[in-house]
Design a protein around this motif. Structure first.
Motif, short mmCIF file in Angstrom:
data_model
loop_
_atom_site.label_atom_id
_atom_site.label_comp_id
_atom_site.label_asym_id
_atom_site.label_seq_id
_atom_site.Cartn_x
_atom_site.Cartn_y
_atom_site.Cartn_z
N THR A 95 27.40 2.49 -23.14
CA THR A 95 25.97 2.74 -23.32
C THR A 95 25.69 4.19 -22.98
O THR A 95 26.46 4.83 -22.25
N GLU A 96 24.60 4.69 -23.49
CA GLU A 96 24.15 6.04 -23.19
C GLU A 96 22.80 5.95 -22.49
O GLU A 96 21.93 5.19 -22.91
N LEU A 97 22.65 6.74 -21.43
CA LEU A 97 21.42 6.74 -20.65
C LEU A 97 20.87 8.16 -20.59
O LEU A 97 21.62 9.10 -20.32
N GLU A 98 19.60 8.31 -20.84
CA GLU A 98 18.95 9.61 -20.72
C GLU A 98 18.37 9.74 -19.32
O GLU A 98 17.62 8.87 -18.86
N VAL A 99 18.72 10.81 -18.62
CA VAL A 99 18.17 11.05 -17.29
C VAL A 99 16.75 11.59 -17.46
O VAL A 99 16.55 12.64 -18.06
N ILE A 100 15.79 10.86 -16.93
CA ILE A 100 14.39 11.26 -17.02
C ILE A 100 14.02 12.17 -15.85
O ILE A 100 13.39 13.20 -16.02
N ASP A 101 14.42 11.77 -14.66
CA ASP A 101 14.12 12.54 -13.46
C ASP A 101 15.08 12.11 -12.38
O ASP A 101 15.68 11.04 -12.46
N GLU A 102 15.24 12.94 -11.37
CA GLU A 102 16.10 12.61 -10.25
C GLU A 102 15.35 12.84 -8.95
O GLU A 102 14.52 13.76 -8.87
N PHE A 103 15.65 12.02 -7.96
CA PHE A 103 14.96 12.10 -6.68
C PHE A 103 16.00 12.02 -5.58
O PHE A 103 17.01 11.34 -5.71
N SER A 104 15.74 12.70 -4.49
CA SER A 104 16.62 12.62 -3.34
C SER A 104 15.83 12.96 -2.08
O SER A 104 14.75 13.52 -2.15
N ILE A 105 16.41 12.60 -0.96
CA ILE A 105 15.82 12.93 0.33
C ILE A 105 16.64 14.08 0.90
O ILE A 105 17.86 13.96 1.07
N ASN A 106 15.99 15.18 1.17
CA ASN A 106 16.71 16.35 1.71
C ASN A 106 16.22 16.65 3.11
O ASN A 106 15.11 16.60 3.45
#
Length: 106
Positions: A95-106
């Protein structure tokens, strides 16, 4: 736009250990094409009715065009070894997935 190329593979118990060693080398070969910046190998924690053990390999491509170049230039050759070695002992779908946004705790 980043694209995740996800390969889900169910591996028969009889070849699991051999396959796991092989897939780690295979992942390095896919990354060596220069068309992905990283890969993640994960075990799927769901029991399959068909048995075996299921894994997900997620390759992060630089773009849709780069993924298309992988399909056109590298995929057939790289997939062939796995099919040759493990033919009826593994089942894979992609399958192919499009990355819409990424989030992380820094």
């Amino acid at each position: 736009m980043k694209i995740i190329y996800n390969v889900t593979v169910n591996v028969d118990d009889t070849v699991h250990d051999e396959w796991l060693l092989w897939i780690k080398e295979h992942i390095h070969q896919v990354l060596a094409t220069g068309k992905f910046d990283r890969a993640t190998l994960s075990r799927v924690l769901v029991e399959e009715d068909m048995g075996g053990i299921t894994y997900s390999i997620q390759y992060r491509s630089y773009s849709r065009a780069t993924l298309e170049a992988y399909y056109n230039e590298d995929a057939d050759q790289l997939r062939a070894e796995g099919y040759k070695r493990f033919s009826d002992k593994m089942v894979a779908f992609r399958t192919e997935l499009e990355v819409i946004d990424e989030f992380s705790i820094n």
